[in-house]
Scaffold this motif. Structure first.
Motif, PDB file in Angstrom:
ATOM      1  N   GLU A 270      31.067 -56.298  19.602  1.00 35.29           N
ATOM      2  CA  GLU A 270      31.962 -55.642  20.784  1.00 35.29           C
ATOM      3  C   GLU A 270      31.301 -54.635  21.538  1.00 35.29           C
ATOM      4  O   GLU A 270      30.731 -53.669  20.712  1.00 35.29           O
ATOM      5  N   GLN A 271      31.437 -54.371  22.802  1.00 35.40           N
ATOM      6  CA  GLN A 271      30.793 -53.222  23.280  1.00 35.40           C
ATOM      7  C   GLN A 271      31.991 -52.241  24.050  1.00 35.40           C
ATOM      8  O   GLN A 271      32.662 -52.761  24.815  1.00 35.40           O
ATOM      9  N   VAL A 272      31.937 -51.116  23.511  1.00 33.09           N
ATOM     10  CA  VAL A 272      33.069 -50.422  24.276  1.00 33.09           C
ATOM     11  C   VAL A 272      32.736 -49.961  25.593  1.00 33.09           C
ATOM     12  O   VAL A 272      33.768 -49.775  26.297  1.00 33.09           O
ATOM     13  N   GLY A 273      31.773 -50.102  26.147  1.00 36.48           N
ATOM     14  CA  GLY A 273      31.257 -50.216  27.516  1.00 36.48           C
ATOM     15  C   GLY A 273      31.956 -50.999  28.392  1.00 36.48           C
ATOM     16  O   GLY A 273      32.649 -50.714  29.206  1.00 36.48           O
ATOM     17  N   ASP A 274      32.345 -52.208  27.755  1.00 34.33           N
ATOM     18  CA  ASP A 274      33.076 -53.202  28.308  1.00 34.33           C
ATOM     19  C   ASP A 274      34.531 -52.890  28.267  1.00 34.33           C
ATOM     20  O   ASP A 274      35.219 -53.549  29.203  1.00 34.33           O
ATOM     21  N   VAL A 308      24.986 -47.160  24.386  1.00 35.41           N
ATOM     22  CA  VAL A 308      25.317 -45.636  24.992  1.00 35.41           C
ATOM     23  C   VAL A 308      24.829 -45.764  26.643  1.00 35.41           C
ATOM     24  O   VAL A 308      26.119 -45.297  27.288  1.00 35.41           O
ATOM     25  N   GLN A 309      23.707 -46.435  26.961  1.00 36.26           N
ATOM     26  CA  GLN A 309      23.617 -46.570  28.263  1.00 36.26           C
ATOM     27  C   GLN A 309      24.756 -47.167  28.837  1.00 36.26           C
ATOM     28  O   GLN A 309      25.129 -47.035  30.118  1.00 36.26           O
ATOM     29  N   LEU A 310      25.347 -48.506  28.524  1.00 37.54           N
ATOM     30  CA  LEU A 310      26.555 -49.186  29.190  1.00 37.54           C
ATOM     31  C   LEU A 310      27.525 -48.416  29.271  1.00 37.54           C
ATOM     32  O   LEU A 310      28.186 -48.447  30.306  1.00 37.54           O
ATOM     33  N   ILE A 311      27.994 -47.629  28.331  1.00 38.06           N
ATOM     34  CA  ILE A 311      29.072 -46.481  28.174  1.00 38.06           C
ATOM     35  C   ILE A 311      28.833 -45.777  29.604  1.00 38.06           C
ATOM     36  O   ILE A 311      29.800 -45.539  30.439  1.00 38.06           O
ATOM     37  N   ALA A 312      27.662 -44.976  29.400  1.00 42.79           N
ATOM     38  CA  ALA A 312      27.544 -44.035  30.678  1.00 42.79           C
ATOM     39  C   ALA A 312      27.374 -44.701  32.203  1.00 42.79           C
ATOM     40  O   ALA A 312      28.251 -44.247  32.876  1.00 42.79           O
ATOM     41  N   SER A 313      26.915 -45.731  32.065  1.00 40.45           N
ATOM     42  CA  SER A 313      26.847 -46.767  33.299  1.00 40.45           C
ATOM     43  C   SER A 313      28.000 -46.981  33.754  1.00 40.45           C
ATOM     44  O   SER A 313      28.595 -47.109  35.114  1.00 40.45           O
ATOM     45  N   GLU A 314      29.116 -47.340  33.029  1.00 43.93           N
ATOM     46  CA  GLU A 314      30.331 -47.861  33.649  1.00 43.93           C
ATOM     47  C   GLU A 314      31.143 -46.613  34.215  1.00 43.93           C
ATOM     48  O   GLU A 314      32.128 -46.771  34.936  1.00 43.93           O
ATOM     49  N   ILE A 315      31.112 -45.435  33.139  1.00 44.90           N
ATOM     50  CA  ILE A 315      31.666 -44.297  33.788  1.00 44.90           C
ATOM     51  C   ILE A 315      31.122 -43.955  35.164  1.00 44.90           C
ATOM     52  O   ILE A 315      31.820 -43.748  36.032  1.00 44.90           O
ATOM     53  N   VAL A 316      29.847 -44.139  35.371  1.00 46.05           N
ATOM     54  CA  VAL A 316      29.226 -43.611  36.680  1.00 46.05           C
ATOM     55  C   VAL A 316      29.483 -44.506  37.798  1.00 46.05           C
ATOM     56  O   VAL A 316      29.806 -44.230  38.958  1.00 46.05           O
ATOM     57  N   ARG A 346      21.522 -34.800  23.688  1.00 43.60           N
ATOM     58  CA  ARG A 346      20.582 -34.896  24.726  1.00 43.60           C
ATOM     59  C   ARG A 346      20.658 -36.409  25.070  1.00 43.60           C
ATOM     60  O   ARG A 346      20.532 -36.899  26.429  1.00 43.60           O
ATOM     61  N   ALA A 347      20.769 -37.410  23.977  1.00 44.49           N
ATOM     62  CA  ALA A 347      20.804 -38.774  24.405  1.00 44.49           C
ATOM     63  C   ALA A 347      21.819 -39.169  25.326  1.00 44.49           C
ATOM     64  O   ALA A 347      21.697 -40.204  26.165  1.00 44.49           O
ATOM     65  N   ALA A 348      23.100 -38.787  24.759  1.00 42.41           N
ATOM     66  CA  ALA A 348      24.225 -39.128  25.785  1.00 42.41           C
ATOM     67  C   ALA A 348      24.094 -38.509  27.147  1.00 42.41           C
ATOM     68  O   ALA A 348      24.532 -39.193  28.127  1.00 42.41           O
ATOM     69  N   GLN A 349      23.472 -37.163  27.330  1.00 41.36           N
ATOM     70  CA  GLN A 349      23.336 -36.658  28.536  1.00 41.36           C
ATOM     71  C   GLN A 349      22.235 -37.455  29.316  1.00 41.36           C
ATOM     72  O   GLN A 349      22.422 -37.946  30.803  1.00 41.36           O
ATOM     73  N   LYS A 350      21.435 -37.930  28.628  1.00 39.40           N
ATOM     74  CA  LYS A 350      20.111 -38.504  29.350  1.00 39.40           C
ATOM     75  C   LYS A 350      20.755 -39.915  29.875  1.00 39.40           C
ATOM     76  O   LYS A 350      20.474 -40.500  30.826  1.00 39.40           O
ATOM     77  N   ALA A 351      21.657 -40.819  29.124  1.00 35.62           N
ATOM     78  CA  ALA A 351      22.213 -41.815  29.576  1.00 35.62           C
ATOM     79  C   ALA A 351      23.020 -41.731  30.911  1.00 35.62           C
ATOM     80  O   ALA A 351      22.879 -42.636  31.742  1.00 35.62           O
TER      81      ALA A 351
END
Length: 421
Positions: A270-274, A308-316, A346-351
């Motif tokens: 499961e992906q939280v970003g989804d 983490v990238q999917l989470i950030a991308s969905e927000i953005v 920093r990893a979360a911010q980079k995403a």
């Protein structure tokens, strides 16, 4: 890293992104809206300061490793947190658990805690110009030993934890009021059954009753936002978790609460970003606990991975900044704890910055027109665009170490401070 080199690399990268319709300056400016809540428990392995030796002996959440330099006092914890923030671009918040109060060496049970035990944290946060978030602590306590707290069939135990919840909400509301930014108060409980239970409904009915009682007092959303956090299972609660995702999602929707999505609390596929855009169709806001579940909920230090990238991308992509509250949740005692904080944050911010450097409108247009090859090709090409040069320039603008320069600062802090504890 050399300032001139960073600026030259940034100009070249800026041109490459401009060629695909992305303005690097706008992406960097938008990063002002990325505020991440740091979890205080990485500094001391979830020990807390409830008892004089609590930080020395460890807490009730399993933490692996025994790396030297753990924070043993609130003063040490605050010094560590300030060092972490000094090495991070942008603005952060701090997320506290109820066991981190200033109890003056006295045993203050959890149904007796009050604002006075956290006023020092409020003053500290005000001095730094940051907000605070808060969590009730429903573990590491004799009244949690049965495996049930808010869903306990022992009325005395259940009432004890309801009172704890009420007091935590009062503390959180006062934090929000004094600091001028709403405190996100999150409720997670470990309640569940090791073996297959018969009365699942009974426990869940009691949890609903306890939540209803705990939320009886209304607080302005200017001061307090309430969240509930689900979990798939836990050690000792493998067969049934009372506060499942279905339970809390339904409760959050019906009662206008935030649903907390921890990306370590679901099945590995499961992906939280989804889930973000699904939940936000029905709830005003969500709370995120971003972690790295190597083997389910193992709470490893966050790294820049696809999850983490999917989470950030969905927000953005959906401009959900005002509706998503982002916090971290990991605890690694096997490496330098300050380093763990800085790498993970920093990893979360980079995403988020990577997501902001995406030509989203173009990609959506391709998608709507059925140009799926072009969409796939563009998403792949974005992976090798010179994002690192934009990140280094962003760090430069925020007067924090760029590239790998933060590593030496952390090692110096370890030598001068952590190794002497």
């Amino acid at each position: 890293m050399d300032r001139t080199q960073i600026e030259k690399a940034y100009q070249l990268a800026k041109e490459q992104y401009a060629a695909i319709g992305v303005e690097a300056e706008k992406a960097i400016d938008k990063m002002k809206e990325v505020v991440i809540s740091l979890h205080c428990w990485q500094t001391d392995d979830v020990g807390g300061f409830e008892k004089p030796d609590a930080a020395l002996s460890g807490g009730g959440i399993q933490t692996t490793g025994n790396y030297p330099g753990k924070a043993k006092t609130i003063g040490q914890m605050r010094a560590d947190l300030e060092k972490v923030m000094h090495l991070l671009p942008g603005k952060q918040r701090l997320n506290l658990h109820a066991i981190y109060g200033e109890f003056g060496g006295k045993l203050v049970d959890r149904d007796e805690i009050g604002v006075e035990h956290f006023q020092g944290w409020i003053d500290w946060a005000k001095n730094l110009g940051i907000g605070l978030d808060f969590n009730g602590t429903y573990f590491s306590h004799p009244k949690a030993d049965s495996g049930f707290t808010l869903s306990s069939k022992d009325e005395g135990i259940r009432k004890f934890w309801v009172e704890h919840m009420k007091r935590c909400r009062e503390i959180g509301a006062e934090m929000g009021k004094q600091l001028g930014t709403p405190c996100v108060h999150n409720t997670w409980i470990p309640d569940g059954s090791k073996d297959v239970p018969v009365d699942r409904n009974g426990y869940r009915a009691l949890l609903k009753k306890s939540l209803d009682e705990g939320y009886e007092n209304e607080f302005s959303k200017e001061y307090l936002k309430d969240a509930v956090e689900s979990k798939l299972f836990g050690i000792g609660a493998e067969s049934m978790t009372v506060g499942s995702h279905d339970f809390y999602l339904g409760y959050a929707i019906k009662n206008n609460k935030l649903i907390c999505l921890d990306n370590g609390h679901f099945h590995p596929t499961e992906q939280v970003g989804d889930k973000i855009s699904s939940c936000l169709q029905f709830t005003d806001e969500v709370l995120l606990h971003v972690t790295r579940p190597v083997r389910w909920d193992s709470d490893h230090v966050v790294t820049l991975n696809e999850e983490v990238q999917l989470i950030a991308s969905e927000i953005v992509r959906n401009n959900f900044f005002g509706r998503v509250n982002t916090g971290l949740d990991f605890f690694d005692a096997s490496i330098n704890r300050i380093g763990a904080y800085v790498v993970g944050t920093r990893a979360a911010q980079k995403a988020f910055l990577i997501a902001l450097l995406e030509p989203t409108a173009q990609l959506v247009k391709m998608e709507e027109e059925g140009r799926y090859f072009e969409r796939l090709a563009m998403l792949e090409e974005l992976k090798t665009k010179p994002f690192g040069a934009i990140w280094d320039y962003y760090c430069l603008l925020n007067d924090v170490p760029a590239g790998e320069d933060y590593i030496s600062e952390i090692l110096t802090y370890e030598k001068d401070v952590l190794s002497k504890r």
